[in-house]
Motif scaffolding. Structure first.
Motif, short mmCIF file in Angstrom:
data_model
loop_
_atom_site.label_atom_id
_atom_site.label_comp_id
_atom_site.label_asym_id
_atom_site.label_seq_id
_atom_site.Cartn_x
_atom_site.Cartn_y
_atom_site.Cartn_z
N MET A 1 0.85 -1.18 0.00
CA MET A 1 0.00 0.00 0.00
C MET A 1 0.89 1.24 0.00
O MET A 1 1.86 1.30 0.75
CB MET A 1 -0.92 -0.03 1.22
CG MET A 1 -1.79 1.19 1.36
SD MET A 1 -2.98 1.09 2.72
CE MET A 1 -4.38 0.49 1.83
N THR A 2 0.55 2.20 -0.80
CA THR A 2 1.31 3.45 -0.87
C THR A 2 1.03 4.30 0.36
O THR A 2 0.05 4.09 1.07
CB THR A 2 0.93 4.26 -2.12
OG1 THR A 2 -0.43 4.69 -1.97
CG2 THR A 2 1.10 3.45 -3.38
N THR A 3 1.89 5.27 0.60
CA THR A 3 1.68 6.18 1.72
C THR A 3 0.35 6.90 1.57
O THR A 3 -0.40 7.04 2.53
CB THR A 3 2.84 7.20 1.80
OG1 THR A 3 4.05 6.47 1.95
CG2 THR A 3 2.66 8.15 2.95
N GLU A 4 0.06 7.32 0.36
CA GLU A 4 -1.21 8.01 0.09
C GLU A 4 -2.39 7.10 0.38
O GLU A 4 -3.39 7.51 0.97
CB GLU A 4 -1.24 8.49 -1.38
CG GLU A 4 -2.45 9.33 -1.71
CD GLU A 4 -2.37 9.85 -3.13
OE1 GLU A 4 -3.26 9.50 -3.92
OE2 GLU A 4 -1.43 10.61 -3.43
N GLY A 5 -2.28 5.85 -0.02
CA GLY A 5 -3.34 4.88 0.24
C GLY A 5 -3.52 4.61 1.72
O GLY A 5 -4.64 4.43 2.20
N THR A 6 -2.41 4.60 2.45
CA THR A 6 -2.47 4.39 3.89
C THR A 6 -3.18 5.55 4.57
O THR A 6 -4.04 5.34 5.42
CB THR A 6 -1.04 4.23 4.46
OG1 THR A 6 -0.41 3.13 3.82
CG2 THR A 6 -1.07 4.00 5.95
N VAL A 7 -2.83 6.75 4.18
CA VAL A 7 -3.46 7.93 4.76
C VAL A 7 -4.95 7.95 4.43
O VAL A 7 -5.80 8.22 5.30
CB VAL A 7 -2.77 9.23 4.26
CG1 VAL A 7 -3.56 10.46 4.67
CG2 VAL A 7 -1.35 9.30 4.78
N GLU A 8 -5.30 7.62 3.21
CA GLU A 8 -6.69 7.58 2.80
C GLU A 8 -7.47 6.53 3.60
O GLU A 8 -8.60 6.79 4.06
CB GLU A 8 -6.78 7.28 1.30
CG GLU A 8 -8.18 7.36 0.74
CD GLU A 8 -8.18 7.12 -0.76
OE1 GLU A 8 -8.99 6.28 -1.20
OE2 GLU A 8 -7.39 7.78 -1.47
N ALA A 9 -6.90 5.36 3.77
CA ALA A 9 -7.56 4.30 4.54
C ALA A 9 -7.72 4.72 6.00
O ALA A 9 -8.78 4.48 6.62
CB ALA A 9 -6.78 3.00 4.44
N PHE A 10 -6.71 5.35 6.56
CA PHE A 10 -6.78 5.82 7.95
C PHE A 10 -7.93 6.83 8.09
O PHE A 10 -8.74 6.72 9.02
CB PHE A 10 -5.45 6.46 8.35
CG PHE A 10 -5.41 6.93 9.78
CD1 PHE A 10 -5.05 6.07 10.79
CD2 PHE A 10 -5.74 8.25 10.10
CE1 PHE A 10 -5.02 6.51 12.11
CE2 PHE A 10 -5.70 8.69 11.40
CZ PHE A 10 -5.34 7.82 12.42
N ARG A 11 -7.99 7.78 7.18
CA ARG A 11 -9.06 8.80 7.24
C ARG A 11 -10.44 8.17 7.06
O ARG A 11 -11.40 8.56 7.72
CB ARG A 11 -8.81 9.88 6.19
CG ARG A 11 -7.67 10.77 6.58
CD ARG A 11 -7.53 11.95 5.66
NE ARG A 11 -6.40 12.76 6.06
CZ ARG A 11 -5.59 13.37 5.24
NH1 ARG A 11 -5.80 13.30 3.93
NH2 ARG A 11 -4.58 14.09 5.69
N ARG A 12 -10.53 7.20 6.18
CA ARG A 12 -11.80 6.51 5.98
C ARG A 12 -12.21 5.77 7.25
O ARG A 12 -13.38 5.79 7.63
CB ARG A 12 -11.70 5.55 4.78
CG ARG A 12 -12.95 4.77 4.52
CD ARG A 12 -14.09 5.67 4.01
NE ARG A 12 -15.28 4.87 3.82
CZ ARG A 12 -16.50 5.23 4.17
NH1 ARG A 12 -16.71 6.43 4.69
NH2 ARG A 12 -17.53 4.44 3.98
N ALA A 13 -11.26 5.13 7.90
CA ALA A 13 -11.56 4.43 9.16
C ALA A 13 -12.03 5.42 10.23
O ALA A 13 -12.96 5.12 10.98
CB ALA A 13 -10.33 3.66 9.64
N GLU A 14 -11.41 6.60 10.28
CA GLU A 14 -11.87 7.64 11.21
C GLU A 14 -13.31 8.03 10.93
O GLU A 14 -14.11 8.18 11.85
CB GLU A 14 -10.98 8.88 11.11
CG GLU A 14 -9.64 8.77 11.76
CD GLU A 14 -8.84 10.05 11.63
OE1 GLU A 14 -8.23 10.42 12.65
OE2 GLU A 14 -8.79 10.66 10.55
#
Length: 124
Positions: A1-14
């Motif tokens: 997973m890319t850094t951008e994808g990780t950040v996006e997934a984290f925000r979605r989980a929030e």
């Protein structure tokens, strides 16, 4: 997973957690954990998702992990205290809530401490 994808997934989980959808938040967090499991923010979000899905022992482990990274994280102590309270471990909960309230003397933290003190007093 890319850094951008990780950040996006984290925000979605929030977002999912804010919508009170903790099981979905946990699913979204899975790939984030593969990459960033050692980040306190990830463990804190994970712990909250476990807490709101009543997976209290897992929540406890996640909050303890946050405190391993940063023992001065007052919010992690607050939610750990709440978790221990739900587990019926009132004296351990009170110790965490006391620390949290001393570190961050907000009305919400004081209220949580007062609540646990009242629970302990009624059981005595």
């Amino acid at each position: 997973m890319t850094t951008e994808g990780t950040v996006e997934a984290f925000r979605r989980a929030e977002e999912l957690l804010a919508q009170r959808r903790p099981l979905e938040a946990l699913r979204v967090l899975e790939p984030v954990l593969d990459v960033d499991a050692d980040k306190p923010s990830v463990q804190l979000l994970l712990g909250r998702a476990y807490y709101f899905s009543a997976q209290l022992r897992r929540a406890e482990r996640a909050f303890l992990r946050v405190l391993e990274f940063d023992p001065s994280d007052h919010y992690a102590r607050l939610v750990l205290g709440r978790t221990l309270q739900r587990l019926g471990r009132l004296h351990e909960a009170r110790a965490q809530l006391r620390l949290a309230a001393m570190m961050h003397p907000s009305p919400a933290y004081q209220e949580a401490l007062g609540e646990i003190n009242a629970h302990i007093a009624t059981r005595s």
